[in-house]
Design a protein around this motif. Structure first.
Motif, PDB file in Angstrom:
ATOM      1  N   GLY A 190       1.317  18.562  10.859  1.00  0.00           N
ATOM      2  CA  GLY A 190       0.400  18.090  11.892  1.00  0.00           C
ATOM      3  C   GLY A 190      -0.429  16.913  11.428  1.00  0.00           C
ATOM      4  O   GLY A 190       0.016  16.085  10.631  1.00  0.00           O
ATOM      5  N   HIS A 191      -1.665  16.865  11.891  1.00  0.00           N
ATOM      6  CA  HIS A 191      -2.539  15.726  11.637  1.00  0.00           C
ATOM      7  C   HIS A 191      -2.858  15.559  10.154  1.00  0.00           C
ATOM      8  O   HIS A 191      -3.063  14.433   9.682  1.00  0.00           O
ATOM      9  N   PHE A 192      -2.866  16.628   9.387  1.00  0.00           N
ATOM     10  CA  PHE A 192      -3.171  16.550   7.958  1.00  0.00           C
ATOM     11  C   PHE A 192      -1.918  16.733   7.117  1.00  0.00           C
ATOM     12  O   PHE A 192      -1.954  17.305   6.031  1.00  0.00           O
ATOM     13  N   PHE A 193      -0.797  16.202   7.591  1.00  0.00           N
ATOM     14  CA  PHE A 193       0.485  16.292   6.890  1.00  0.00           C
ATOM     15  C   PHE A 193       0.399  15.707   5.485  1.00  0.00           C
ATOM     16  O   PHE A 193       1.146  16.088   4.583  1.00  0.00           O
ATOM     17  N   ILE A 194      -0.518  14.778   5.269  1.00  0.00           N
ATOM     18  CA  ILE A 194      -0.623  14.076   3.986  1.00  0.00           C
ATOM     19  C   ILE A 194      -0.843  15.050   2.834  1.00  0.00           C
ATOM     20  O   ILE A 194      -0.264  14.888   1.761  1.00  0.00           O
ATOM     21  N   THR A 195      -1.656  16.067   3.053  1.00  0.00           N
ATOM     22  CA  THR A 195      -1.994  16.979   1.949  1.00  0.00           C
ATOM     23  C   THR A 195      -0.769  17.705   1.403  1.00  0.00           C
ATOM     24  O   THR A 195      -0.723  18.028   0.217  1.00  0.00           O
ATOM     25  N   ALA A 196       0.218  17.961   2.225  1.00  0.00           N
ATOM     26  CA  ALA A 196       1.424  18.660   1.779  1.00  0.00           C
ATOM     27  C   ALA A 196       2.503  17.710   1.261  1.00  0.00           C
ATOM     28  O   ALA A 196       3.502  18.171   0.705  1.00  0.00           O
ATOM     29  N   HIS A 197       2.310  16.408   1.439  1.00  0.00           N
ATOM     30  CA  HIS A 197       3.375  15.456   1.104  1.00  0.00           C
ATOM     31  C   HIS A 197       2.887  14.270   0.275  1.00  0.00           C
ATOM     32  O   HIS A 197       3.430  13.168   0.380  1.00  0.00           O
ATOM     33  N   VAL A 198       1.884  14.493  -0.556  1.00  0.00           N
ATOM     34  CA  VAL A 198       1.290  13.394  -1.328  1.00  0.00           C
ATOM     35  C   VAL A 198       2.352  12.648  -2.136  1.00  0.00           C
ATOM     36  O   VAL A 198       2.418  11.413  -2.104  1.00  0.00           O
ATOM     37  N   GLY A 199       3.194  13.352  -2.841  1.00  0.00           N
ATOM     38  CA  GLY A 199       4.229  12.697  -3.648  1.00  0.00           C
ATOM     39  C   GLY A 199       5.193  11.888  -2.812  1.00  0.00           C
ATOM     40  O   GLY A 199       5.534  10.749  -3.154  1.00  0.00           O
ATOM     41  N   ALA A 200       5.627  12.436  -1.705  1.00  0.00           N
ATOM     42  CA  ALA A 200       6.574  11.740  -0.836  1.00  0.00           C
ATOM     43  C   ALA A 200       5.942  10.526  -0.161  1.00  0.00           C
ATOM     44  O   ALA A 200       6.622   9.562   0.157  1.00  0.00           O
ATOM     45  N   ILE A 201       4.659  10.570   0.056  1.00  0.00           N
ATOM     46  CA  ILE A 201       3.951   9.453   0.696  1.00  0.00           C
ATOM     47  C   ILE A 201       3.683   8.340  -0.310  1.00  0.00           C
ATOM     48  O   ILE A 201       3.763   7.155   0.027  1.00  0.00           O
ATOM     49  N   ASN A 202       3.390   8.687  -1.543  1.00  0.00           N
ATOM     50  CA  ASN A 202       3.126   7.671  -2.557  1.00  0.00           C
ATOM     51  C   ASN A 202       4.304   6.727  -2.756  1.00  0.00           C
ATOM     52  O   ASN A 202       4.122   5.537  -2.968  1.00  0.00           O
ATOM     53  N   CYS A 203       5.514   7.251  -2.680  1.00  0.00           N
ATOM     54  CA  CYS A 203       6.709   6.442  -2.908  1.00  0.00           C
ATOM     55  C   CYS A 203       6.841   5.309  -1.882  1.00  0.00           C
ATOM     56  O   CYS A 203       6.951   4.148  -2.271  1.00  0.00           O
ATOM     57  N   PRO A 204       6.836   5.580  -0.577  1.00  0.00           N
ATOM     58  CA  PRO A 204       6.960   4.458   0.366  1.00  0.00           C
ATOM     59  C   PRO A 204       5.771   3.496   0.316  1.00  0.00           C
ATOM     60  O   PRO A 204       5.934   2.297   0.542  1.00  0.00           O
ATOM     61  N   LEU A 205       4.603   3.997  -0.005  1.00  0.00           N
ATOM     62  CA  LEU A 205       3.448   3.103  -0.114  1.00  0.00           C
ATOM     63  C   LEU A 205       3.602   2.175  -1.316  1.00  0.00           C
ATOM     64  O   LEU A 205       3.351   0.975  -1.214  1.00  0.00           O
ATOM     65  N   ARG A 206       4.050   2.707  -2.441  1.00  0.00           N
ATOM     66  CA  ARG A 206       4.293   1.871  -3.614  1.00  0.00           C
ATOM     67  C   ARG A 206       5.351   0.823  -3.309  1.00  0.00           C
ATOM     68  O   ARG A 206       5.225  -0.332  -3.695  1.00  0.00           O
ATOM     69  N   GLU A 207       6.428   1.237  -2.623  1.00  0.00           N
ATOM     70  CA  GLU A 207       7.482   0.294  -2.253  1.00  0.00           C
ATOM     71  C   GLU A 207       6.922  -0.837  -1.402  1.00  0.00           C
ATOM     72  O   GLU A 207       7.208  -2.009  -1.632  1.00  0.00           O
ATOM     73  N   ARG A 208       6.159  -0.488  -0.393  1.00  0.00           N
ATOM     74  CA  ARG A 208       5.637  -1.479   0.533  1.00  0.00           C
ATOM     75  C   ARG A 208       4.664  -2.430  -0.162  1.00  0.00           C
ATOM     76  O   ARG A 208       4.721  -3.639   0.016  1.00  0.00           O
ATOM     77  N   PHE A 209       3.788  -1.895  -0.993  1.00  0.00           N
ATOM     78  CA  PHE A 209       2.795  -2.740  -1.661  1.00  0.00           C
ATOM     79  C   PHE A 209       3.411  -3.640  -2.728  1.00  0.00           C
ATOM     80  O   PHE A 209       2.832  -4.637  -3.108  1.00  0.00           O
ATOM     81  N   SER A 210       4.595  -3.287  -3.215  1.00  0.00           N
ATOM     82  CA  SER A 210       5.232  -4.119  -4.237  1.00  0.00           C
ATOM     83  C   SER A 210       6.016  -5.277  -3.637  1.00  0.00           C
ATOM     84  O   SER A 210       6.475  -6.147  -4.356  1.00  0.00           O
ATOM     85  N   GLN A 211       6.139  -5.327  -2.337  1.00  0.00           N
ATOM     86  CA  GLN A 211       6.897  -6.414  -1.680  1.00  0.00           C
ATOM     87  C   GLN A 211       6.066  -7.653  -1.535  1.00  0.00           C
ATOM     88  O   GLN A 211       4.911  -7.675  -1.376  1.00  0.00           O
TER      89      GLN A 211
END
Length: 79
Positions: free
Chosen positions: A58-79
């Motif tokens: 739901g709205h707080f999905f981030i808390t259960a998926h911190v590792g999975a979220i870090n990966c796409p954010l790192r990818e995007r910020f490295s472009q």
């Protein structure tokens, strides 16, 4: 902190506002606050690419998926 929440709840940008950078949207598949069409609407606000990634939860999905979220954010910020 209240002012931060107030700003987040009340800020509305111009409907025709556009940025020239890529946008990555992360959302929970059962988020009652943000529907998938609302998440995809960010495509209208960039001349770059818009990637929408959906995660279980739901709205707080981030808390259960911190590792999975870090990966796409790192990818995007490295472009």
């Amino acid at each position: 902190m209240r002012a931060d929440y107030q700003a987040a709840e009340t800020y509305r940008c111009a409907p025709d506002a556009v940025v020239g950078c890529p946008v990555t949207v992360l959302t929970g598949d059962t988020d009652p606050e943000t529907t998938l069409p609302e998440a995809r609407a960010w495509e209208q606000h960039t001349t770059g690419t818009c990637t929408v990634r959906t995660f279980p939860g739901g709205h707080f999905f981030i808390t259960a998926h911190v590792g999975a979220i870090n990966c796409p954010l790192r990818e995007r910020f490295s472009q």
